[in-house]
Design an enzyme around this catalytic site. Structure first.
Site, PDB file in Angstrom:
ATOM      1  CB  CYS A 112      30.699  35.150  38.963  1.00  0.00           C
ATOM      2  SG  CYS A 112      31.383  36.485  39.965  1.00  0.00           S
ATOM      3  CB  CYS A 143      31.244  42.302  35.302  1.00  0.00           C
ATOM      4  SG  CYS A 143      29.989  42.195  36.604  1.00  0.00           S
TER       5      CYS A 143
HETATM    6  N1  DGL Z   1      28.837  39.220  38.004  1.00  0.00           N
HETATM    7  C1  DGL Z   1      30.116  39.211  38.594  1.00  0.00           C
HETATM    8  C2  DGL Z   1      31.225  39.064  37.552  1.00  0.00           C
HETATM    9  O1  DGL Z   1      31.021  38.540  36.498  1.00  0.00           O
HETATM   10  C3  DGL Z   1      30.515  40.228  39.609  1.00  0.00           C
HETATM   11  C4  DGL Z   1      29.587  41.170  40.276  1.00  0.00           C
HETATM   12  C5  DGL Z   1      30.085  41.600  41.662  1.00  0.00           C
HETATM   13  O2  DGL Z   1      29.900  40.819  42.584  1.00  0.00           O
HETATM   14  O3  DGL Z   1      30.635  42.694  41.766  1.00  0.00           O
HETATM   15  O4  DGL Z   1      32.342  39.430  37.801  1.00  0.00           O
END
Ligand code: DGL
Length: 265
Positions: free
Chosen positions: A77, A192
């Protein structure tokens, strides 16, 4: 030692985006069990105030490390790692963390037009970490940061099989496409981990073809480097656990997890 006795690899995200990294890590580390953790009670991370989110992540890992004793943790993330990566390493010095950060360096090395866009959550776009990456590796490029309010949610809906309108997706990715006197954006960094799930839709809707940079494989390779492949181990077959901090993922989420070989605990 048998395969079953090897410690598991913990893969963490705010939601289901980390699955894009898990699927690559599974290919490269077939002898390992994985534990997938989604902090869905805190999802989306993109709009959290930084101090509160940092505190939440550290407290969560305090429990997770205690309960699961993983070999390493993969923070799949960008929004979490660009904020709390250094704090996690400082708080748990005995644990090794593989991070996820916007792939600005490889994008700057590859672009021909010099126009690179970074598609991320509003949190990742705000981070000092992201600005530092641009300063360190991409000063020769024109980098456009696009903080999408809605795309992580849309990706969650899309991967669960719900319909997401093309016009809504285009409204989120449109600002990535810059045409400056004939020079056009040629790389969009998927910063993301939710977004690669929609890469085919992005390709279909894009005003012109670009390279959509997904860092999942590079993250998995880094994890593999930290955990060398043992000799003579058989690939593992069977389910791994998935943990949702809400304690109550819905039916379609459970089905999705099943498709990834994960059983919701
Ligand atoms: N998947 C997460 C990232 O790579 C973020 C998603 C979220 O919580 O908005 O930043």
């Amino acid at each position: 030692m048998t395969t079953a006795e090897l410690k598991p690899i913990l893969v963490f995200d705010s939601g289901i985006g980390g699955l894009t990294v898990l699927r690559e890590a599974r290919v490269l580390m077939p002898e390992r069990h994985f534990i997938y953790v989604a902090d869905d009670a805190g999802f989306p991370y993109g709009n959290w105030e930084e101090p509160a989110l940092k505190e939440r992540i550290i407290a969560l890992f305090d429990r997770l490390l205690e309960e699961h004793d993983p070999e390493i943790c993969v923070i799949a993330c960008n929004t979490a790692f660009t904020l709390a990566g250094a704090d996690l390493r400082a708080a748990f010095p005995e644990m090794r963390f593989v991070g996820t950060v916007p792939a600005i360096k490889p994008a700057a090395e590859r672009t021909r037009s010099g126009l690179v866009s970074v598609l991320a959550t509003p949190g990742t776009v705000r981070r000092a970490y992201t600005r530092d990456l641009i300063q360190s590796f991409a000063t020769q490029c024109h980098v456009t940061l696009v903080g999408s309010q809605n795309l992580a949610r849309m990706a969650e809906s899309y991967i669960r099989g719900d319909t997401v309108a093309d016009a809504d997706i285009l409204a989120e990715i449109g600002p990535c496409f810059i045409d400056e006197g004939g020079a056009k954006t040629d790389i969009v960094v998927l910063a993301c981990t939710h977004y690669p799930f929609m890469a085919n839709v992005f390709r279909r809707l894009a005003p012109w073809p670009v390279d959509w940079l997904d860092p999942a494989e590079a993250i998995a390779r880094q994890a593999r480097r930290l955990v060398p492949s043992p000799e003579g181990f058989e690939p593992l077959i069977g389910e791994d656990p998935a943990i949702f901090t809400s304690g109550k993922p819905d039916f379609s989420t459970r089905r999705l997890m099943q498709g990834f070989g994960l059983t919701v605990r």
